[in-house]
Design a protein around this motif. Structure first.
Motif, PDB file in Angstrom:
ATOM      1  N   ASP A  93     -10.694  14.593 -33.419  1.00 24.11           N
ATOM      2  CA  ASP A  93     -11.168  15.927 -32.755  1.00 24.11           C
ATOM      3  C   ASP A  93     -12.469  15.912 -31.888  1.00 24.11           C
ATOM      4  O   ASP A  93     -12.995  16.774 -31.413  1.00 24.11           O
ATOM      5  N   HIS A  94     -13.031  14.555 -31.874  1.00 29.57           N
ATOM      6  CA  HIS A  94     -13.935  14.275 -30.715  1.00 29.57           C
ATOM      7  C   HIS A  94     -13.716  12.993 -30.391  1.00 29.57           C
ATOM      8  O   HIS A  94     -13.277  11.952 -30.955  1.00 29.57           O
ATOM      9  N   PRO A  95     -14.443  12.388 -29.312  1.00 34.13           N
ATOM     10  CA  PRO A  95     -14.284  11.132 -28.685  1.00 34.13           C
ATOM     11  C   PRO A  95     -14.817  10.057 -29.442  1.00 34.13           C
ATOM     12  O   PRO A  95     -15.857  10.341 -30.348  1.00 34.13           O
ATOM     13  N   ARG A  96     -14.156   8.852 -29.807  1.00 32.35           N
ATOM     14  CA  ARG A  96     -14.477   7.760 -30.467  1.00 32.35           C
ATOM     15  C   ARG A  96     -14.845   6.673 -29.465  1.00 32.35           C
ATOM     16  O   ARG A  96     -13.951   6.124 -28.825  1.00 32.35           O
ATOM     17  N   VAL A  97     -15.978   6.304 -29.633  1.00 31.45           N
ATOM     18  CA  VAL A  97     -16.618   5.151 -28.841  1.00 31.45           C
ATOM     19  C   VAL A  97     -16.537   3.902 -29.967  1.00 31.45           C
ATOM     20  O   VAL A  97     -17.429   3.780 -30.722  1.00 31.45           O
ATOM     21  N   ILE A  98     -15.829   3.107 -29.316  1.00 27.64           N
ATOM     22  CA  ILE A  98     -15.819   1.757 -30.396  1.00 27.64           C
ATOM     23  C   ILE A  98     -16.051   0.530 -29.570  1.00 27.64           C
ATOM     24  O   ILE A  98     -15.525   0.189 -28.513  1.00 27.64           O
ATOM     25  N   CYS A  99     -17.032  -0.217 -30.299  1.00 24.25           N
ATOM     26  CA  CYS A  99     -17.297  -1.345 -29.467  1.00 24.25           C
ATOM     27  C   CYS A  99     -16.574  -2.628 -30.359  1.00 24.25           C
ATOM     28  O   CYS A  99     -16.582  -2.610 -31.521  1.00 24.25           O
ATOM     29  N   VAL A 100     -15.950  -3.383 -29.380  1.00 21.12           N
ATOM     30  CA  VAL A 100     -15.369  -4.611 -29.887  1.00 21.12           C
ATOM     31  C   VAL A 100     -16.164  -5.571 -29.678  1.00 21.12           C
ATOM     32  O   VAL A 100     -16.512  -6.403 -28.682  1.00 21.12           O
ATOM     33  N   ALA A 101     -16.654  -6.356 -30.909  1.00 18.12           N
ATOM     34  CA  ALA A 101     -17.659  -7.259 -30.942  1.00 18.12           C
ATOM     35  C   ALA A 101     -17.569  -8.385 -31.681  1.00 18.12           C
ATOM     36  O   ALA A 101     -17.190  -8.064 -33.002  1.00 18.12           O
ATOM     37  N   ASP A 219     -15.499  -3.602 -24.425  1.00 13.43           N
ATOM     38  CA  ASP A 219     -15.117  -4.972 -24.608  1.00 13.43           C
ATOM     39  C   ASP A 219     -16.350  -5.838 -24.373  1.00 13.43           C
ATOM     40  O   ASP A 219     -16.938  -5.885 -23.238  1.00 13.43           O
ATOM     41  N   CYS A 220     -17.155  -6.515 -25.505  1.00  8.10           N
ATOM     42  CA  CYS A 220     -18.267  -7.171 -25.461  1.00  8.10           C
ATOM     43  C   CYS A 220     -18.201  -8.629 -25.116  1.00  8.10           C
ATOM     44  O   CYS A 220     -16.957  -9.323 -25.332  1.00  8.10           O
ATOM     45  N   PRO A 221     -18.972  -9.177 -24.282  1.00  4.93           N
ATOM     46  CA  PRO A 221     -19.273 -10.838 -24.173  1.00  4.93           C
ATOM     47  C   PRO A 221     -19.409 -11.550 -25.460  1.00  4.93           C
ATOM     48  O   PRO A 221     -19.870 -10.829 -26.376  1.00  4.93           O
ATOM     49  N   PRO A 222     -19.064 -12.654 -25.752  1.00  4.63           N
ATOM     50  CA  PRO A 222     -19.260 -13.370 -26.691  1.00  4.63           C
ATOM     51  C   PRO A 222     -20.541 -14.160 -26.941  1.00  4.63           C
ATOM     52  O   PRO A 222     -20.953 -15.055 -26.900  1.00  4.63           O
ATOM     53  N   SER A 223     -21.642 -13.037 -27.074  1.00 11.86           N
ATOM     54  CA  SER A 223     -22.950 -13.316 -27.263  1.00 11.86           C
ATOM     55  C   SER A 223     -23.863 -12.219 -28.020  1.00 11.86           C
ATOM     56  O   SER A 223     -22.983 -11.047 -28.163  1.00 11.86           O
ATOM     57  N   LEU A 224     -24.783 -12.307 -28.519  1.00 13.34           N
ATOM     58  CA  LEU A 224     -25.459 -11.079 -28.876  1.00 13.34           C
ATOM     59  C   LEU A 224     -26.782 -10.854 -27.969  1.00 13.34           C
ATOM     60  O   LEU A 224     -28.053 -10.470 -28.464  1.00 13.34           O
ATOM     61  N   GLY A 225     -26.638 -10.908 -26.737  1.00 14.24           N
ATOM     62  CA  GLY A 225     -27.715 -10.456 -25.860  1.00 14.24           C
ATOM     63  C   GLY A 225     -27.869  -8.996 -25.476  1.00 14.24           C
ATOM     64  O   GLY A 225     -27.112  -8.152 -26.107  1.00 14.24           O
ATOM     65  N   LEU A 226     -28.356  -8.611 -24.483  1.00  9.73           N
ATOM     66  CA  LEU A 226     -28.651  -7.296 -24.067  1.00  9.73           C
ATOM     67  C   LEU A 226     -27.574  -6.505 -23.767  1.00  9.73           C
ATOM     68  O   LEU A 226     -27.400  -5.429 -23.933  1.00  9.73           O
TER      69      LEU A 226
END
Length: 354
Positions: A93-101, A219-226
């Motif tokens: 019922d509302h947009p779902r913003v999903i971070c794949v990390a 789609d995140c990079p394989p790091s924990l940076g900015l």
């Protein structure tokens, strides 16, 4: 605090067993009744004549196994490709913003992002994929141009270019759009250091898009940076793919700690909503033991669907496709289809988060 609660990440994650892995003990999958009722193993959508096969998500064909009958594969392919457009996955019922990390590389982040996005788009959802990895693999998997000079997510982060001017429609997949990443993004980590409100640049870009999507996958990079911090600030949910191998648990604690820091200081609504087990090989005790440890700790956050090792999943990107369109009758495609459906059903039943 309960293991399956909304902030299960607040506690230490399971660590690899120092004494090695032995035969796993029986365990309960812990899937909510509402999800179980909607997800019949092997036949997840009503009205589609697919015979149940309770092992379909976990099977990695061995030398002594036969391929599924052609008729079975054809039925699965029709179910997944949905050429008639009649089969619709539940829409939130509302947009779902999903971070794949996951800061560990090679666990299936990009593969998961691409295939979940395609599966949801083929079944009635409007989906946007934001490729935030300088390698641009998600752009490759969706066959979206991302060579030097193509407008990309870097322009949105550094030069405030509207996301709508950068997003490209994915050929052959209705309702699916992709914001590509070029090699320029590799320098964004350094350039963002001196930028005002550097952690929320992506969040503002997504919020400013004139069209509303049902799902936005980052789609995140394989790091924990900015770049990853930007993704965590922009998202409501985090999906963590975990490879069913020993090393997969080693870096998980650091990832959960970073997610907790972002939640405390930058994005209080952030939630680790979904854990997806990937590269599962049912022939090994190791895979069973890793799965058991993850399920025992995260409870119902772990999807019932498990992604097996499947060569079709690895072959698909070389043709600029997802496995959903490359070989829709394969076990890899079926497993990602089940995972996408489970995410959709859980989101509707819980108001947006699994």
């Amino acid at each position: 605090m309960s293991v399956g609660g909304p902030h299960a990440g607040d506690q230490n994650v399971p660590q690899p067993r120092a004494g090695g892995y032995g035969p796993p003990a029986p365990y309960d999958y812990g899937v909510p009744p509402s999800v179980s009722a909607a997800l019949t193993p092997g036949a997840p959508l009503p009205g589609v004549p697919v015979q149940p096969d309770e092992h379909v998500s976990r099977e990695t064909p061995g030398g002594d196994e036969d391929d599924p009958p052609l008729a079975m594969e054809a039925l699965r392919a029709v179910q997944i490709l949905n050429p008639s457009g009649e089969i619709i996955m539940p829409r939130p019922d509302h947009p779902r913003v999903i971070c794949v990390a996951n800061q560990k590389g090679g666990v299936g982040k990009t593969t998961t992002t691409v295939n979940l996005a395609v599966a949801l788009a083929l079944h009635g959802n409007r989906v946007l994929v934001v490729d935030l990895d300088p390698q641009g693999n998600a752009s490759t998997g969706l066959n979206v141009p991302h060579h030097a000079g193509v407008p990309d997510v870097y322009d949105c982060l550094i030069d405030n270019v509207p996301l709508a001017e950068v997003a490209q429609p994915v050929e052959g997949i209705p309702n699916l759009f992709c914001v590509p990443a070029t090699i320029d993004l590799a320098g964004a980590e350094i350039e963002l250091v001196s930028v005002v409100a550097r952690e929320s640049r992506l969040a503002r870009a997504i919020a400013g898009h004139p069209e509303k999507f049902d799902y936005v996958f980052i789609d995140c990079p394989p790091s924990l940076g900015l770049l990853t911090v930007n993704a965590l600030c922009a998202a409501q949910e985090v999906l963590i793919p975990i490879q069913c191998e020993y090393y997969a648990l080693e870096g998980l604690n650091q990832l959960i700690n970073n997610i907790n820091l972002v939640r405390q200081h930058l994005n209080p609504t952030l939630d680790v909503s979904t854990i997806l087990l990937t590269m599962y090989d049912r022939r090994t005790r190791l895979a069973d033991a890793v799965e058991q440890d993850v399920r025992n700790h995260f409870g119902t956050k772990v999807l019932n669907a498990v992604i097996p090792r499947n060569v079709r999943v690895s072959e698909a990107p070389s043709y600029g496709q997802s496995v959903m369109t490359y070989d829709p009758g394969s076990r890899g495609a079926t497993s990602y289809f089940e995972a996408a459906l489970e995410i959709a059903v859980r989101g509707v039943n819980t108001g947006g988060t699994a």
